[in-house]
Scaffold this active site. Structure first.
Site, PDB file in Angstrom:
ATOM      1  N   GLU A  61      13.221   3.822  16.278  1.00  0.00           N
ATOM      2  CA  GLU A  61      13.450   3.056  15.043  1.00  0.00           C
ATOM      3  C   GLU A  61      12.136   2.470  14.523  1.00  0.00           C
ATOM      4  O   GLU A  61      11.868   2.485  13.314  1.00  0.00           O
ATOM      5  CB  GLU A  61      14.460   1.932  15.308  1.00  0.00           C
ATOM      6  CG  GLU A  61      15.865   2.459  15.535  1.00  0.00           C
ATOM      7  CD  GLU A  61      16.879   1.366  15.817  1.00  0.00           C
ATOM      8  OE1 GLU A  61      18.064   1.579  15.541  1.00  0.00           O
ATOM      9  OE2 GLU A  61      16.489   0.291  16.320  1.00  0.00           O
ATOM     10  N   ASP A  69      15.448   0.246  11.780  1.00  0.00           N
ATOM     11  CA  ASP A  69      16.897   0.367  11.909  1.00  0.00           C
ATOM     12  C   ASP A  69      17.557   0.347  10.527  1.00  0.00           C
ATOM     13  O   ASP A  69      18.446   1.157  10.230  1.00  0.00           O
ATOM     14  CB  ASP A  69      17.405  -0.799  12.766  1.00  0.00           C
ATOM     15  CG  ASP A  69      18.916  -0.873  12.811  1.00  0.00           C
ATOM     16  OD1 ASP A  69      19.525  -0.021  13.455  1.00  0.00           O
ATOM     17  OD2 ASP A  69      19.479  -1.792  12.191  1.00  0.00           O
TER      18      ASP A  69
END
Lengths: 219, 219
Positions: free
Chosen positions: B107, B35
Site C-alpha cells: 500500500e 490504502d
C-alpha cells in the site's frame, strides 16, 4: 456553499442526484465510486496538512470529516435536497431531508465530477469544499505522551506507567522496548520500541491512545 | 510480476519499504494514503468492468481484491520482502515474511508512486498490477432473482416467495411494491420497488441477496 465545477455532461450530474426510489439508472453505483474518491482525496489533504500525524490520527480525522452526518450537512449547504430526483413514496415521506439520501447524493456527485472532468478536477472540487473544515481540525503538535496524559487526566484517571522491558543491539544501534500500562477501568498494556527510551515511550503511548480513542468511539 | 514504474525520487520508494520497526520516518503514513488510493482506483476498475453490478456487489468484489492477504501475495510477487527495511527484532523473527508487513509495504508503494508521478501514473501502475485479477472475477450477468434462486438452491433451501404489496400512481407511471420473503433459517423479508412487477421483484431479490452474502461473510 457552491459546487465550483461546471459539468460538460449535465446528465452525469442529474444521475448523481437520482435516488434509487426513482427507478433505474440511479446514483447507487456512482456513490460507491464517489465514496472511494472522497476517501483518497481527503486522505491526501490530511497527509499534507498534518505531516506529524500518525496513520491512526489521520484515519480518525478523516472519519470526522467523511461520515454520513457530515456529508449530509455539506449536501444541504449545496442545496442538493431541492435538486434530488426521488420516487413518489420518498417524495411524500420527505426523503429529500434524510441524512443518508443526502450523503449518498453528495458522494455520487463527487464521482460525477471525476467521470466528467478527471481526477484533477475532482480533487480541486473536493479540496475547495473541504478546505475550511480541514483548516479547522486540531493540529496536534503535542507528542503522544502529553496527549495520553491529558486525555487520562480529563477522565480523572491516574497517569500511565512506562516500564523498560529490555534493550537489544550494539551500543551504536541500541533498540529499547518499553511497555505503557494504563490502569483500570481500561487496563491496557501496549509495547513500544525506539532508538531511545523516550522514543519507545512515545511509540507505546501512541498505541495506547489510539486504542483508548477507538474504545471511546465504540469501534 | 514487476512494478512497471520508474521512480524519479528513489527515496520515496525506499521510505515505502521502511517498516516502523526500523525507526522513523517509516512507511506508516504512506500506507494510509496508499490504502485510500488503492480503494479508489480499484473501485473505478470495477465500475468500468462490471457495469451491471450493484454497489454491494462492487464492494464485495473489491474486498476480494484488496485485503491484507491478497495484497501480501502481490507484495511477494513483486519480491518486496527482500527489499524491506526492518528493525533488528523484526529481521530476526522473519518480519519480511509476515502478511501484514508485506501488505502495508504494498500500500505504501502505491502512495509512493502517486507522490512521485501523480494520479495517472499511480492509476496506470495499479491497473497493470490488478488487470489479471480483475479479469478473473465472475462477471455476473445473471439477474438478481436468478442469482438468489441459485444461491438458495446451493444451500438446499426452498425458493423465495415474492408478494405484491401494492401499487400506486397513475396507469402510465405506476409503481409496484413487492416483498421478497426467504424462509428459515434466514427468515428475511425485503421490500422492492419498480415500474413493473418484475423490476420490483429484481429489486427485492437484490436486497435479500446482499444481506445473505453479508451474513455469510460474517459482516
Amino acid at each position: 456553499m457552491e459546487l465550483k465545477y461546471h459539468f460538460r455532461d449535465a446528465s452525469l450530474a442529474a444521475l448523481a442526484l437520482t435516488h434509487r426510489s426513482a427507478g433505474k439508472p440511479n446514483n447507487e453505483r456512482m456513490e460507491f465510486l464517489g465514496d472511494a474518491l472522497l476517501g483518497a482525496i481527503v486522505a491526501e489533504m490530511l497527509y499534507e496538512t498534518h505531516p506529524k500525524a500518525t496513520e491512526g490520527e489521520m484515519s480518525r480525522l478523516r472519519a470526522q470529516l467523511v461520515n454520513g452526518q457530515a456529508l449530509a450537512v455539506m449536501a444541504r449547504e449545496l442545496e442538493l435536497g431541492e435538486r434530488l430526483k426521488l420516487g413518489s413514496g420518498e417524495l411524500k415521506s420527505g426523503g429529500f431531508r434524510r441524512d443518508s439520501i443526502l450523503a449518498d447524493a453528495f458522494e455520487a456527485l463527487v464521482a460525477a465530477v471525476y467521470l466528467d472532468g478527471g481526477f484533477e478536477a475532482c480533487k480541486d472540487t473536493v479540496r475547495t469544499l473541504f478546505a475550511d473544515r480541514v483548516a479547522a481540525l486540531p493540529r496536534s503538535s503535542k507528542d503522544a505522551k502529553t496527549r495520553l496524559q491529558e486525555w487520562l487526566q480529563a477522565q480523572g484517571l491516574p497517569l500511565p506507567q512506562y516500564e523498560l522491558v529490555g534493550t537489544q543491539g550494539e551500543d551504536h544501534a541500541r533498540i529499547f522496548d518499553v511497555n505503557c500500562v494504563v490502569a483500570e477501568p481500561f487496563a491496557m498494556t501496549a509495547a513500544g520500541r525506539g532508538s531511545s527510551r523516550r522514543l519507545a515511550e512515545q511509540d507505546a503511548a501512541e498505541l495506547v491512545l489510539g486504542r483508548l480513542l477507538d474504545t471511546q468511539d465504540g469501534r
